[in-house]
Design an enzyme around this catalytic site. Structure first.
Site, PDB file in Angstrom:
ATOM      1  N   THR A 195     -10.775  38.533  11.551  1.00  0.00           N
ATOM      2  CA  THR A 195     -11.917  39.594  11.610  1.00  0.00           C
ATOM      3  C   THR A 195     -12.762  39.153  12.732  1.00  0.00           C
ATOM      4  OG1 THR A 195     -13.199  38.662   9.963  1.00  0.00           O
ATOM      5  CG2 THR A 195     -11.734  40.121   9.094  1.00  0.00           C
ATOM      6  N   ASP A 196     -13.232  37.883  13.112  1.00  0.00           N
ATOM      7  CA  ASP A 196     -14.189  37.621  13.990  1.00  0.00           C
ATOM      8  C   ASP A 196     -14.112  38.324  15.316  1.00  0.00           C
ATOM      9  OD1 ASP A 196     -11.998  35.908  14.724  1.00  0.00           O
ATOM     10  OD2 ASP A 196     -13.541  34.196  14.859  1.00  0.00           O
ATOM     11  N   ALA A 223      -4.910  21.629  12.335  1.00  0.00           N
ATOM     12  CA  ALA A 223      -4.436  22.080  11.061  1.00  0.00           C
ATOM     13  C   ALA A 223      -5.263  23.167  10.574  1.00  0.00           C
ATOM     14  CB  ALA A 223      -4.908  20.877  10.083  1.00  0.00           C
ATOM     15  N   GLY A 224      -5.999  23.843  11.359  1.00  0.00           N
ATOM     16  CA  GLY A 224      -6.805  24.991  10.925  1.00  0.00           C
ATOM     17  C   GLY A 224      -8.037  24.673  10.306  1.00  0.00           C
ATOM     18  N   SER A 257     -10.939  21.303  17.350  1.00  0.00           N
ATOM     19  CA  SER A 257     -11.538  21.612  18.521  1.00  0.00           C
ATOM     20  C   SER A 257     -12.959  22.100  18.576  1.00  0.00           C
ATOM     21  CB  SER A 257     -10.353  22.338  19.482  1.00  0.00           C
ATOM     22  OG  SER A 257     -10.307  23.713  18.590  1.00  0.00           O
ATOM     23  N   GLU A 313     -12.540  27.924  24.688  1.00  0.00           N
ATOM     24  CA  GLU A 313     -11.062  28.295  24.215  1.00  0.00           C
ATOM     25  C   GLU A 313     -10.837  29.662  25.182  1.00  0.00           C
ATOM     26  OE1 GLU A 313      -9.775  26.749  21.706  1.00  0.00           O
ATOM     27  OE2 GLU A 313     -11.234  25.607  20.894  1.00  0.00           O
ATOM     28  N   ASP A 328     -15.164  29.698  14.308  1.00  0.00           N
ATOM     29  CA  ASP A 328     -15.117  28.320  14.057  1.00  0.00           C
ATOM     30  C   ASP A 328     -16.352  27.607  14.619  1.00  0.00           C
ATOM     31  OD1 ASP A 328     -12.565  29.157  13.681  1.00  0.00           O
ATOM     32  OD2 ASP A 328     -11.430  28.257  15.270  1.00  0.00           O
ATOM     33  N   TYR A 332      -1.110  34.240  18.503  1.00  0.00           N
ATOM     34  CA  TYR A 332      -2.318  34.622  18.293  1.00  0.00           C
ATOM     35  C   TYR A 332      -2.818  35.412  19.250  1.00  0.00           C
ATOM     36  CZ  TYR A 332      -7.494  33.850  17.184  1.00  0.00           C
ATOM     37  OH  TYR A 332      -8.897  34.057  16.827  1.00  0.00           O
TER      38      TYR A 332
HETATM   39  C1  GLA Z   1      -8.907  30.584  14.645  1.00  0.00           C
HETATM   40  C2  GLA Z   1      -9.916  30.852  15.712  1.00  0.00           C
HETATM   41  C3  GLA Z   1     -10.833  32.027  15.144  1.00  0.00           C
HETATM   42  C4  GLA Z   1     -10.550  32.986  13.980  1.00  0.00           C
HETATM   43  C5  GLA Z   1      -9.405  32.386  13.086  1.00  0.00           C
HETATM   44  C6  GLA Z   1      -8.790  33.270  12.180  1.00  0.00           C
HETATM   45  O1  GLA Z   1      -9.583  29.747  13.936  1.00  0.00           O
HETATM   46  O2  GLA Z   1     -10.270  30.132  16.281  1.00  0.00           O
HETATM   47  O3  GLA Z   1     -11.717  32.576  15.776  1.00  0.00           O
HETATM   48  O4  GLA Z   1      -9.990  34.234  14.540  1.00  0.00           O
HETATM   49  O5  GLA Z   1      -8.311  31.616  13.669  1.00  0.00           O
HETATM   50  O6  GLA Z   1      -9.794  34.014  11.310  1.00  0.00           O
END
Ligand code: GLA
Length: 386
Positions: free
Chosen positions: A35-36, A122-123, A127, A159, A171, A221
């Site tokens: 959503t960001d 890993a999510g 970074s 990024e 993030d 992405y």
């Molecule tokens: C990654 C991106 C974020 C966001 C998420 C999904 O972490 O870096 O900006 O878009 O995915 O919500």
């Protein structure tokens, strides 16, 4: 602040003392997937796992950085950092220097040591943690004054412009503005924390890592982002007050279904649904309605599977297995997706037992391992002069 590991690593590697040490946490996305960059809203938190960056200025043009992960010193020349080098982890530091140059600040040469407990790729935003830690360290070492939001944007700029990932601000923003023991409800149109939201009492967040590397640059992405922009553009032709998917309700989107490419439509459905789930989720948490909140977590994952197509078998299995233990009330993939982690909201006093359960159940079903972490909710980034 404890940045002992990077500080010690600095001293043993460079034979002198670091002058500045910064620390920036990883993050968990609780609700509000993708959503960001759609001007949307999210619920997230910083975690106890963090990246430490200890440094001191040095004469000349050569920067040297040691990482506790590799045990090796990487060097680069400040006159030769215009382009990122594929696969080089110091890109996240060089990118910060480039972003600061763009804003009129020159970063002189330095030596640095990096130590991180944030799992990589890993999510959990390893970074972003590195970008924010480096930025905060430079702020004190070289007197660079920027607001917290601008530091987050420096990281996002790395990024977007250096690495080539069209990510949003979630993030870095969570790493800067995280609050200990609380979730942050954030708005990415105004780039503000709307308010802090309590985690339900007696519950813990468990991370189960699919160990499927989610390298977002090589994932779809950017393609997902493109789909969102296509739908937003069409919707803004129809409704003058629509600037981004954030402004579209699920009902309005559905009414325009025929106008969109079917795949783009499903991507947008996910984002619009996520914004809706964030609002409902915050409301549920504030009313103490755990059942609704848990349901929203599960729905978020279903939408990732069915609409956004950013899950994978491993994450689906982890979320499915979560239903087989009564300690867990809800689970979903968290972060960019395409691998990486799932988060599980679990009764605190059964969290360890739950981790054992999910590790065993996953291994017997998939013939491979998952890694679990009971996450503490950490404070946002900090820096100190030593
Ligand atoms: C990654 C991106 C974020 C966001 C998420 C999904 O972490 O870096 O900006 O878009 O995915 O919500």
């Amino acid at each position: 602040m404890e940045v002992q590991s990077a500080v010690e690593l600095f001293e043993s590697s460079f034979g002198r003392k670091a002058t500045v040490a910064a620390k920036a946490p990883g993050r968990l996305e609780i609700l509000g997937n993708h959503t960001d960059y759609n001007d949307g809203i999210t619920l997230s938190c910083a975690v106890g796992q963090a990246t430490e960056f200890a440094m001191a200025p040095v004469e000349g043009k050569t920067c040297s950085i040691i990482s506790s992960m590799t045990g090796e010193i990487t060097e680069f020349d400040l006159d030769n950092i215009d382009e990122a080098i594929k696969g080089d982890w110091t890109n996240y530091v060089k990118g910060v220097i480039m972003q600061l140059r763009k804003r009129g600040f020159e970063v002189p040469a330095f030596q640095a040591a990096v130590h991180s407990t944030v799992p990589l790729s890993a999510g959990m935003s390893s970074s972003a943690a590195l970008e924010v830690a480096a930025g905060f360290a430079f702020s004190k070492a070289f007197d660079i004054e920027l607001s917290g939001t601008e530091w987050a944007k420096v990281g996002q700029g790395v990024e977007n412009e250096y690495i080539g990932l069209g990510s949003g601000l979630l993030d870095q923003f969570s790493s800067v503005f995280g609050k200990k023991n609380s979730l942050i409800y954030s708005d990415f149109r105004t780039n503000e924390v709307i308010r802090n939201v309590d985690v339900p009492e007696g519950y813990a967040l468990v991370v189960a890592n699919s160990l499927v590397k989610h390298d977002l640059v090589d994932s779809d992405y950017n393609v997902r982002r493109e789909s969102c922009m296509n739908v937003a553009a069409k919707m803004s032709e129809l409704h003058f007050d629509v600037k981004a998917l954030r402004d579209v309700t699920p009902e309005v989107l559905e009414a325009s279904k025929k106008l969109h490419d079917p795949i783009d439509y499903r991507r947008a459905l996910h984002v619009v649904g996520e914004c809706d789930r964030v609002i409902k989720g915050v409301d549920a948490l504030e009313k103490g309605d755990l059942t609704t909140f848990a349901y929203l977590l599960s729905q978020s994952h279903v939408s990732s599977m069915e609409n956004f197509d950013n899950s994978c078998e491993e994450l689906d299995v982890l979320c499915e297995l979560s239903k087989g233990h009564d300690a867990c009330v809800g689970a979903r993939l968290s972060g960019g997706g395409f691998g990486g982690i799932s988060i599980h909201l679990v009764k605190e006093d059964q969290a360890e037992e739950y981790c054992e359960y999910i590790e065993k159940a996953y291994e017997s079903k998939m013939g491979k391992k998952t890694e679990t972490i009971i996450c503490s909710i950490g404070e946002g980034a900090s820096v100190e002069v030593l």
